[in-house]
Design a protein around this motif. Structure first.
Motif, PDB file in Angstrom:
ATOM      1  N   PHE A  90      -8.770 -14.310 -27.550  1.00  0.00           N
ATOM      2  CA  PHE A  90      -7.797 -14.346 -26.454  1.00  0.00           C
ATOM      3  C   PHE A  90      -8.474 -13.977 -25.130  1.00  0.00           C
ATOM      4  N   ARG A  91      -9.519 -14.695 -24.789  1.00  0.00           N
ATOM      5  CA  ARG A  91     -10.287 -14.303 -23.611  1.00  0.00           C
ATOM      6  C   ARG A  91      -9.486 -14.450 -22.330  1.00  0.00           C
ATOM      7  N   ASN A  92      -8.586 -15.438 -22.311  1.00  0.00           N
ATOM      8  CA  ASN A  92      -7.786 -15.624 -21.115  1.00  0.00           C
ATOM      9  C   ASN A  92      -6.730 -14.542 -20.972  1.00  0.00           C
ATOM     10  N   LEU A  93      -6.527 -13.738 -22.006  1.00  0.00           N
ATOM     11  CA  LEU A  93      -5.531 -12.677 -21.938  1.00  0.00           C
ATOM     12  C   LEU A  93      -6.123 -11.339 -21.522  1.00  0.00           C
ATOM     13  N   ASP A  94      -7.434 -11.231 -21.486  1.00  0.00           N
ATOM     14  CA  ASP A  94      -8.091  -9.952 -21.204  1.00  0.00           C
ATOM     15  C   ASP A  94      -9.256 -10.201 -20.266  1.00  0.00           C
ATOM     16  N   ALA A 143     -15.995 -13.785  -4.719  1.00  0.00           N
ATOM     17  CA  ALA A 143     -17.402 -14.151  -4.836  1.00  0.00           C
ATOM     18  C   ALA A 143     -17.687 -14.883  -6.134  1.00  0.00           C
ATOM     19  N   ALA A 144     -16.929 -14.577  -7.187  1.00  0.00           N
ATOM     20  CA  ALA A 144     -17.098 -15.246  -8.478  1.00  0.00           C
ATOM     21  C   ALA A 144     -15.748 -15.290  -9.172  1.00  0.00           C
ATOM     22  N   PRO A 145     -15.237 -16.478  -9.493  1.00  0.00           N
ATOM     23  CA  PRO A 145     -13.976 -16.570 -10.248  1.00  0.00           C
ATOM     24  C   PRO A 145     -14.195 -16.068 -11.661  1.00  0.00           C
ATOM     25  N   PRO A 146     -13.129 -15.841 -12.418  1.00  0.00           N
ATOM     26  CA  PRO A 146     -13.296 -15.353 -13.797  1.00  0.00           C
ATOM     27  C   PRO A 146     -14.233 -16.253 -14.603  1.00  0.00           C
ATOM     28  N   THR A 147     -15.265 -15.660 -15.153  1.00  0.00           N
ATOM     29  CA  THR A 147     -16.273 -16.417 -15.882  1.00  0.00           C
ATOM     30  C   THR A 147     -16.846 -15.583 -17.023  1.00  0.00           C
ATOM     31  N   THR A 182      -5.852 -13.169  -8.336  1.00  0.00           N
ATOM     32  CA  THR A 182      -6.771 -13.838  -9.257  1.00  0.00           C
ATOM     33  C   THR A 182      -6.321 -13.672 -10.703  1.00  0.00           C
ATOM     34  N   LEU A 183      -5.908 -12.470 -11.061  1.00  0.00           N
ATOM     35  CA  LEU A 183      -5.438 -12.221 -12.421  1.00  0.00           C
ATOM     36  C   LEU A 183      -4.129 -12.945 -12.698  1.00  0.00           C
ATOM     37  N   SER A 184      -3.253 -12.973 -11.719  1.00  0.00           N
ATOM     38  CA  SER A 184      -1.965 -13.652 -11.897  1.00  0.00           C
ATOM     39  C   SER A 184      -2.157 -15.145 -12.101  1.00  0.00           C
ATOM     40  N   GLU A 185      -3.033 -15.754 -11.311  1.00  0.00           N
ATOM     41  CA  GLU A 185      -3.271 -17.190 -11.426  1.00  0.00           C
ATOM     42  C   GLU A 185      -3.914 -17.553 -12.762  1.00  0.00           C
ATOM     43  N   ALA A 186      -4.680 -16.616 -13.332  1.00  0.00           N
ATOM     44  CA  ALA A 186      -5.315 -16.857 -14.624  1.00  0.00           C
ATOM     45  C   ALA A 186      -4.412 -16.489 -15.792  1.00  0.00           C
TER      46      ALA A 186
END
Length: 308
Positions: A90-94, A143-147, A182-186
């Motif tokens: 569940f990487r998109n959840l954490d 500077a860096a989106p979630p990656t 950023t967290l909300s959009e992801a």
């Protein structure tokens, strides 16, 4: 599976287990085979009735069966559970967001190398989970989106310097607001936001952002950057108390940038632990209590056995 793999989801029910055991002992102690009849019936008459087959057995076995069933039910209610095998997917959840202060007081007066090293250490501690980087001074930028690409993230962190953010000033609330967006959009469920700063600019606006993060179930941690060299003219002194205050509002931990062990432990916890802390236990753990409830039916069936 070992006992070390078990988690207790509702530990307050553990208090019911010794209570059930005491009640069972009391019931067994007070329940002679014929209850109180031995005390009120003449012994000779009781013996005669027994010879005629008119005396049935007592309820001691039934009491024991009821106590065992109640004990199993109490154990089931504690919520023994194991981590779901797919919780790590569940990487998109954490996720984790690094919010790095690059105002003059940090970029020129602080130890920027230590800031980069601490940020890299946090990224490494998160394991395979996604990490984003927000930098701010007078304004905030992603500077860096979630990656999950640690190599590209390391390159981004290594490139941070005093010229990365062109806007003068220090507005941590903008960095925290960008982290929240950023967290909300992801669509992230569980998250750690780590604010790396000397405390400059933290005020009521930053506290509001910290509360907004906490209300979403996300935690705000802080890494304090002390002055490493002479501050640029007009720069404020580092303010640890301000960082302590905003992180306290955000429900996280504070450490020095040179000793981030507690923060590394917090962000390095398993995805299951993060999801459970955010109220999403069902996504992280498989509750074994329901199967124990089925096991409780076995001694309960003895309660319905017909007497001979």
């Amino acid at each position: 599976m070992s006992l070390a793999d078990l988690a207790i989801l509702r530990p307050w029910w553990l208090a019911a287990i010794p209570l059930v055991a005491l009640l069972a002992l009391r019931a067994a102690w007070r329940s002679a085979p014929l209850g109180d009849w031995n005390r009120v019936v003449d012994p000779a008459l009781m013996a005669a009735l027994a010879r005629r087959g008119a005396v049935l057995g007592g309820r001691r076995q039934a009491n024991l069966a009821a106590a065992i069933a109640a004990g199993i039910v109490a154990l089931a209610l504690t919520g023994p559970a194991v981590e779901r095998a797919d919780s790590a997917t569940f990487r998109n959840l954490d996720a984790t967001v690094l919010v790095i202060d690059l105002s003059r007081s940090v970029a020129e007066g602080g130890d920027l190398k230590a800031v980069r090293q601490a940020a890299q250490g946090i990224a490494d501690a998160t394991g395979t989970r996604s990490v984003a980087v927000v930098v701010y001074a007078g304004d905030a930028y992603l500077a860096a989106p979630p990656t999950t690409d640690r190599d590209s993230l390391a390159t981004t962190l290594f490139a941070l310097d005093a010229d990365t953010v062109p806007d003068r000033g220090s507005h941590p609330e903008r960095g925290l607001a960008l982290a929240r967006r950023t967290l909300s959009e992801a669509a992230v469920v569980a998250a750690d936001v780590v604010l790396i700063t000397d405390g400059d600019g933290i005020g009521e606006a930053a506290s509001r952002e910290a509360r907004a993060l906490r209300d979403r179930g996300w935690r705000l941690h802080g890494l304090f950057v002390p002055a490493d060299k002479a501050l640029p003219p007009g720069s404020p002194k580092p303010d640890r108390a301000a960082l302590d205050g905003v992180v306290g509002t955000g429900g996280g931990l504070v450490a020095d940038v040179g000793a981030p062990a507690s923060i590394l432990d917090a962000v390095g916890a398993s995805t299951a632990q993060h999801l459970a802390a955010g109220g999403y236990t069902v996504l992280a753990y498989a509750d074994l209590g329901r199967w124990l409830l089925l096991a409780a039916l076995l001694p309960a069936l003895l309660l319905f056995r017909r007497s001979a």
